[in-house]
Scaffold this motif. Structure first.
Motif, PDB file in Angstrom:
ATOM      1  N   VAL B  24       1.201  -1.121   0.209  1.00  0.00           N
ATOM      2  CA  VAL B  24      -0.049   0.019   0.165  1.00  0.00           C
ATOM      3  C   VAL B  24       0.860   1.215   0.227  1.00  0.00           C
ATOM      4  O   VAL B  24       0.562   2.195  -1.015  1.00  0.00           O
ATOM      5  CB  VAL B  24      -0.970   0.431   0.977  1.00  0.00           C
ATOM      6  CG1 VAL B  24      -1.507   0.882   1.227  1.00  0.00           C
ATOM      7  CG2 VAL B  24      -1.831  -0.929   1.381  1.00  0.00           C
ATOM      8  N   ILE B  25       2.217   1.269   0.902  1.00  0.00           N
ATOM      9  CA  ILE B  25       2.630   2.288   1.123  1.00  0.00           C
ATOM     10  C   ILE B  25       3.613   2.787  -0.547  1.00  0.00           C
ATOM     11  O   ILE B  25       3.274   3.966  -0.957  1.00  0.00           O
ATOM     12  CB  ILE B  25       3.749   2.121   1.766  1.00  0.00           C
ATOM     13  CG1 ILE B  25       3.149   2.242   3.419  1.00  0.00           C
ATOM     14  CG2 ILE B  25       4.577   3.340   1.985  1.00  0.00           C
ATOM     15  CD1 ILE B  25       4.312   1.885   4.872  1.00  0.00           C
ATOM     16  N   LEU B  79       3.455   3.168  10.457  1.00  0.00           N
ATOM     17  CA  LEU B  79       4.249   4.075   8.611  1.00  0.00           C
ATOM     18  C   LEU B  79       3.476   4.797   7.750  1.00  0.00           C
ATOM     19  O   LEU B  79       3.151   5.992   7.708  1.00  0.00           O
ATOM     20  CB  LEU B  79       5.070   3.293   7.984  1.00  0.00           C
ATOM     21  CG  LEU B  79       6.038   4.201   7.044  1.00  0.00           C
ATOM     22  CD1 LEU B  79       7.048   5.011   8.158  1.00  0.00           C
ATOM     23  CD2 LEU B  79       7.397   3.069   6.726  1.00  0.00           C
ATOM     24  N   LEU B  80       1.650   4.051   7.943  1.00  0.00           N
ATOM     25  CA  LEU B  80       1.239   3.632   6.304  1.00  0.00           C
ATOM     26  C   LEU B  80      -0.071   4.627   7.171  1.00  0.00           C
ATOM     27  O   LEU B  80      -0.577   5.663   6.604  1.00  0.00           O
ATOM     28  CB  LEU B  80       0.207   2.379   6.217  1.00  0.00           C
ATOM     29  CG  LEU B  80      -0.706   2.816   5.008  1.00  0.00           C
ATOM     30  CD1 LEU B  80      -0.271   2.886   4.042  1.00  0.00           C
ATOM     31  CD2 LEU B  80      -1.196   1.766   4.994  1.00  0.00           C
ATOM     32  N   GLY B 214      -2.021   3.893  -8.438  1.00  0.00           N
ATOM     33  CA  GLY B 214      -1.512   3.745  -7.291  1.00  0.00           C
ATOM     34  C   GLY B 214      -2.793   2.501  -7.027  1.00  0.00           C
ATOM     35  O   GLY B 214      -1.821   1.381  -6.611  1.00  0.00           O
ATOM     36  N   GLY B 215      -3.718   2.693  -6.579  1.00  0.00           N
ATOM     37  CA  GLY B 215      -4.954   1.873  -6.666  1.00  0.00           C
ATOM     38  C   GLY B 215      -5.294   0.460  -7.079  1.00  0.00           C
ATOM     39  O   GLY B 215      -5.598  -0.645  -6.928  1.00  0.00           O
ATOM     40  N   LEU B 216      -5.192   1.094  -9.131  1.00  0.00           N
ATOM     41  CA  LEU B 216      -5.184  -0.071  -9.355  1.00  0.00           C
ATOM     42  C   LEU B 216      -3.722  -1.341  -9.786  1.00  0.00           C
ATOM     43  O   LEU B 216      -3.926  -2.305  -9.483  1.00  0.00           O
ATOM     44  CB  LEU B 216      -4.866   0.466 -11.710  1.00  0.00           C
ATOM     45  CG  LEU B 216      -6.118   1.319 -11.658  1.00  0.00           C
ATOM     46  CD1 LEU B 216      -6.051   1.509 -12.589  1.00  0.00           C
ATOM     47  CD2 LEU B 216      -7.500   0.811 -11.442  1.00  0.00           C
ATOM     48  N   PHE B 268      -9.267   4.448  -2.720  1.00  0.00           N
ATOM     49  CA  PHE B 268      -8.308   3.333  -2.417  1.00  0.00           C
ATOM     50  C   PHE B 268      -7.791   2.978  -1.762  1.00  0.00           C
ATOM     51  O   PHE B 268      -7.093   2.565  -1.780  1.00  0.00           O
ATOM     52  CB  PHE B 268      -7.845   3.331  -4.318  1.00  0.00           C
ATOM     53  CG  PHE B 268      -7.955   3.430  -5.599  1.00  0.00           C
ATOM     54  CD1 PHE B 268      -8.440   2.031  -6.057  1.00  0.00           C
ATOM     55  CD2 PHE B 268      -8.706   3.813  -6.167  1.00  0.00           C
ATOM     56  CE1 PHE B 268      -9.618   1.737  -7.160  1.00  0.00           C
ATOM     57  CE2 PHE B 268      -8.964   4.499  -7.401  1.00  0.00           C
ATOM     58  CZ  PHE B 268      -9.796   3.005  -7.887  1.00  0.00           C
ATOM     59  N   PHE B 269      -7.869   4.189  -1.025  1.00  0.00           N
ATOM     60  CA  PHE B 269      -6.462   4.009  -0.011  1.00  0.00           C
ATOM     61  C   PHE B 269      -6.986   3.518   1.325  1.00  0.00           C
ATOM     62  O   PHE B 269      -6.797   3.566   2.416  1.00  0.00           O
ATOM     63  CB  PHE B 269      -5.393   4.907  -0.564  1.00  0.00           C
ATOM     64  CG  PHE B 269      -4.852   4.569  -1.018  1.00  0.00           C
ATOM     65  CD1 PHE B 269      -3.562   3.910  -1.136  1.00  0.00           C
ATOM     66  CD2 PHE B 269      -4.646   4.949  -2.730  1.00  0.00           C
ATOM     67  CE1 PHE B 269      -2.641   3.859  -2.404  1.00  0.00           C
ATOM     68  CE2 PHE B 269      -3.689   4.419  -3.642  1.00  0.00           C
ATOM     69  CZ  PHE B 269      -3.294   4.215  -3.466  1.00  0.00           C
TER      70      PHE B 269
END
Lengths: 487, 360, 172
Positions: B24-25, B79-80, B214-216, B268-269
């Motif tokens: 994810v990061i 961290l995320l 990023g989401g894709l 997405f995040f």
């Protein structure tokens, strides 16, 4: 014509995972005769056999050494000739790691066998006779569950489809595959016998598409028969009974239901081979193919092993351990059981011995990612069940169909938090069945106590009535006497 | 030879919490790059401040709660959270804003509830809302998309808080649209303003695009499930399309809603955080749609220009209820009295049955 | 006015009907308590069996912590049922022991039949001058047969741990 139940559409079951095969298909090697053969009297779950030999008896290969008291247990045959040296407690191949009574056979090296009673044409025989023959040969499901085959082939509603399970979906195991390559003809014969016993209209041999050699061998052997050889996708656990039926026919067997209620029966391919040997050649089940593999063994191979052989002898035949030998697993890496010692003997259910290094990882809290539910082939909610079993809410576990969990281990493998899900489900299942047993016992005790109380009450009442009667008689006599006096 | 015993399965998996968090990061990198392109070093300083605070606070909490510090710290969840806060707040906010926000996230929203896996609310969003309510002034001054800050001036802005720098700040399109609509302007005339790019803010439309990329990537890696982002986007697009088709002079287009604010970051995040979302595809769809439509409602009729944080927190609140009702459909069946314990590969389950009379 | 009266009458009828129809079938309290007791019929609670003890609890004559075989979990279950505070087992009545069954050492048995009447579940078989035996599957482990035996030939055997009733636990 009888493809009525057969849907051409390729279907699959929900969930499941794709695993690395790690399969090393070798030709089947035969090791030298072990000095000692060990036969536990305990079979599986609640099933026991009774020893019918005494210490000091001389037995021949194929002779019955323990008898079954019902169709739910199966007799044990000596796998070689020799002397019964003792009947004592030894460690057995069971997850409990407990010791239990075992018959120990000291082999004499002659390997002299009893005369076999071959049966030339099984179609001439009654189906009951064939079932009996299978039972007497001590045949159980060789896929790992070791359920008595004769029992499975009896007492069922009409069966329309016999599925011979050659999927062998667990990684590392290749005993069925190598057996199919080596003895495809015999397997087909055995399958025909089972089909004859069941009077099933359709017989399918299901094999994963990752085994082209075995597929071709079976296809060639089945050329002149009605048996269908069907490839199934290599998704673990395709070899599960309900999963396999769903892949083959598209029919989904509901939770809490048994597959034979829907007209299906699954048999392992090695069982087919054993049935062939038992019925046509008259040879009881005393040997099976076992895969010995893993990073902890020097030379991985498939072995034609005598049932009762101590594991250490098989390991020795495979050139011994490597430095990675940290755990000993009987069965595959997904559903096998870890054994505490290599002194333990292989049993009928042992299809694989896996010697591997231990890869432990720390358990982290559940992040509710839901991957476990996505891979569950039984469409359960492992995450929910995990909470319920951890907080000991057994009723909720039951309501969420915990009993349907086949303990395949998919949820464990995908869990990013490394939560031991299967273990907690097994504990919950154990606990639930234990509680049920206790409840039954309490109900029995309650009934017997109440019966006794009632009996005591009745006796008391009867006594009182008797006393009453006697008093009345005495009164009467007294009155009569007084009357006489008066007179 | 003796061996230890344990319970199956014995197959180790390569999937870990750490791997998921790091992916994810990693998926945030395009967005960070775009932010850097538009804002300069200020965003990097915010990220650095948030990360340091988060790691310190996380270690402290784990130590105080007597948990093993290193494995939990390495899972990357702190961290995320830090990254999401740093990227959500204005990049020119003073240093103490990001520090208090991160502290609040980790200490209160995460560890006070029991740490990773037990927090009912998305920690980053709790931190954001806390900041928005406590420091409304600092949280609504956005860096102008036309100004690239070099390291020196970024440090000055964040640490020394100069009273004014020419052209440092500007309104966001969401904010501007809202105030101008109140003044009776039409969308067409509003969108002539210099802060507008093709669809929305000159910078936000590209940043949202970076979040989409990023989401894709996350979708492709199967770290997140398609249902939540899809439902969030639908939840915004659907009411937006309806109102836009009714009156396009006072309701901005659905594309504007997608490209402005933190829409795609949320989709997405933020909404996809499994801990605080509901579960199952159906649950995901309901939960995502709720977030999307709440974002739209608050943007259109609420008091705040953007609404991602509030929408997500409200949806977090409903997640257990959604789960409860979706899982309420359990089949109650008696436990099968007998079941075989399967030890082998080919599960011969179900063979145990009550002995029926032999049929032949 | 009339209409309202009619509506209320109807509602009243509905309520009455619902009360009858939807009434939760309740076991009598004694039965519910009895179901939570272990049915060992051991009399350690000073009553002659589980049911009499259940009756005493229902009448508030006995406390809920007088049953050693029931253990902590049983006391908690009773406390939940009765809305009382759970408390530790009263040591006056004994301690919880591992499950066991009675076993008659057959060569020592003189066939006196003295052990047969005390057995609350009729689990001892025997006749005068004949060897006696315990039906292990029916023995509740109440120990009531131990003291009447004149030759002390009855012992309690803990239930053996064998593979067929082994359970998965946390530390496998």
């Amino acid at each position: 014509m009888f493809n009525f139940f057969w849907r051409k559409k390729k279907s699959t079951f929900t969930g499941g995972i794709i695993l690395d095969g790690h399969k090393q298909v070798t030709k089947i090697n035969t090791p030298q005769l072990p000095k000692e053969l060990i036969y536990p009297l305990f079979l599986t779950s609640d099933r026991y056999t009774k020893a019918c030999v005494k210490v000091g008896d001389y037995v021949k290969k194929g002779q019955v050494i323990a008898i079954a008291d019902s169709l739910l247990s199966t007799p044990i045959h000596a796998a070689s000739s020799g002397i019964i040296s003792s009947i004592e407690k030894r460690l057995i191949a069971h997850p409990s790691g407990l010791a239990d009574d075992c018959i120990i056979l000291q082999t004499d090296g002659l390997d002299s066998a009893l005369e076999a009673e071959p049966c030339l044409d099984y179609r001439q025989q009654s189906r009951d006779f064939l079932r009996k023959k299978i039972h007497q040969a001590g045949i159980v499901g060789l896929g790992g569950a070791a359920f008595p085959t004769a029992k499975k082939l009896s007492g069922s509603p009409a069966i329309h489809t016999l599925i011979i399970n050659a999927a062998e979906c667990e990684p590392y195991i290749s005993c069925d595959e190598s057996l199919a390559i080596a003895s495809a003809k015999e397997i087909i014969q055995g399958s025909l016998i089972i089909q004859h016993i069941l009077q099933a209209s359709l017989c399918i041999i299901a094999i994963e598409d990752s085994k082209p050699d075995a597929y071709l061998a079976l296809l060639f052997a089945a050329k002149e028969t009605d048996i269908k050889i069907q490839k199934v996708p290599s998704i673990y656990p395709t070899g599960g009974e309900k999963q396999l039926i769903q892949v083959l026919s598209g029919e989904q067997i509901p939770p809490q239901k048994l597959v034979f209620e829907y007209g299906y029966i699954c048999q392992n391919i090695a069982t087919s081979f054993a049935v062939y040997q038992a019925v046509l050649l008259g040879i009881p089940l005393t040997e099976r193919v076992i895969t010995v593999t893993g990073a902890g063994i020097k030379q991985a191979q498939n072995i034609q092993a005598k049932i009762g052989t101590p594991i250490k002898d098989l390991v020795q035949f495979c050139q011994g351990y490597t430095e990675h030998a940290q755990q000993l697993i009987m069965g595959g890496p997904m559903m096998g059981i870890a054994l505490a010692s290599d002194e333990i003997a292989v049993i009928k259910a042992s299809n694989c011995l896996l010697i591997e290094p231990i890869k432990a990882s720390a358990i982290q809290p559940c992040i509710r990612c839901g991957d476990c539910a996505k891979v569950c082939p039984s469409e359960l909610l492992p995450q929910q069940l995990y909470w319920y079993s951890r907080s000991q809410q057994w009723d909720n576990c039951t309501d969420y169909n915990l009993a349907d969990c086949i303990e395949c281990g998919c949820c464990d493998v995908v869990c990013p938090s490394k939560i031991p899900l299967v273990q907690s489900f097994r504990i919950a299942k154990s606990e639930i069945s234990q509680q049920q047993k206790q409840a039954e016992q309490a109900a029995l005790a309650k009934k017997r106590f109440e019966n006794q109380q009632q009996r005591k009450l009745r006796i008391e009442q009867e006594k009182a009535v008797l006393l009453e009667k006697r008093k009345a008689t005495i009164e009467k006599m007294k009155a009569a006497a007084a009357q006489r006096k008066l007179n | 030879m003796q061996f230890p015993t344990s319970c199956s399965p014995f197959t180790p998996s390569n999937n870990t919490v750490q791997r998921m968090m790091l992916y994810v990061i990693a998926a945030l990198i395009p967005a960070i790059g775009t932010l850097f392109w538009f804002f300069g070093f200020s965003i990097l300083i915010q990220l650095f401040l948030a990360s340091c605070t988060a790691i310190l606070a996380e270690s402290l909490c784990l130590y105080a709660r007597k948990r093993s510090v290193l494995p939990s710290l390495l899972d990357g969840s702190a961290l995320l959270t830090a990254f999401l806060i740093a990227m959500a707040i204005p990049s020119i906010a003073p240093w103490w804003v990001v520090v208090t926000g991160t502290l609040f996230s980790i200490l209160i929203a995460k560890h006070a509830y029991g740490g990773l896996g037990y927090n009912p609310f998305n920690p980053a969003m709790v931190g954001y809302v806390f900041l928005l309510i406590s420091f409304p002034l600092q949280m609504t001054i956005w860096q102008s998309p036309l100004l690239f800050l070099d390291l020196n001036s970024a440090l000055t802005v964040i640490f020394l808080e100069p009273t004014s720098i020419d052209g440092l700040s500007s309104a966001t399109t969401l904010d501007y649209t809202k105030t101008q609509l109140h003044l009776g302007q039409s969308i067409n005339s509003i969108q002539q303003h210099a802060i507008f790019g093709f669809i929305a803010d000159k910078n936000k439309e590209f940043i949202n695009l970076a979040y989409l990329i990023g989401g894709l990537f996350l979708l492709k890696q199967k770290i997140i499930h398609w249902a939540i982002p899809t439902a969030v986007i639908l939840g915004i697009m659907l009411p937006a399309s309806i109102t836009y088709s009714m009156d396009s002079s006072i309701y901005p287009s659905p594309l504007f809603h997608l490209a402005s604010g933190a829409t795609l970051c949320a989709a997405f995040f933020i909404a996809t955080d499994p801990v605080t979302a509901s579960s199952g595809t159906k649950g995901h769809l309901i939960y995502g749609f709720l977030i999307g439509s709440l974002i739209y409602c608050i943007r259109t009729w609420g008091g705040y220009p953007d609404a991602v944080a509030f929408a997500v927190l409200l949806a977090n609140l409903t997640a257990p209820t959604i789960d409860y009702y979706l899982k309420g459909k359990k089949t109650i069946a008696p436990l099968a009295k007998e079941y075989t314990r399967n030890n082998g590969s080919n599960l011969e389950v179900g063979a145990l049955a009550s002995p029926d009379p032999v049929r032949d | 006015m009339l209409f309202l009266c009619l509506v209320f009458a109807l509602l009243g009828l509905l309520l009455g009907f619902a009360h009858k129809k939807l009434k939760i079938k309740n076991d009598p309290l004694v039965e519910q308590i009895n179901n939570l007791l272990p049915q060992t019929q051991c009399g350690q609670c000073n009553y002659i069996g589980c049911r009499p003890y259940a009756e005493a609890i229902a009448k508030n004559e006995a406390d809920i912590n007088q049953c050693p075989p029931n253990g902590e979990a049983g006391i908690i279950a009773l406390a939940n049922l009765l809305g009382k505070e759970a408390k530790p087992l009263n040591p006056e009545f004994g301690e919880q022991k591992a499950p066991a069954v009675a076993f008659i050492i057959e060569q020592d048995c003189i066939g006196c039949v003295k052990c047969i009447p005390p057995c609350p579940v009729d689990a001892i078989l025997g006749a005068a001058k004949q060897m006696h035996t315990v039906i292990a599957s029916e023995c509740t482990g109440c120990e009531l047969c131990i003291s009447p035996c004149p030759v002390d030939c009855i012992i309690m055997r803990p239930i053996e741990k064998t593979a067929n009733h082994w359970q998965w636990t946390q530390d496998v």
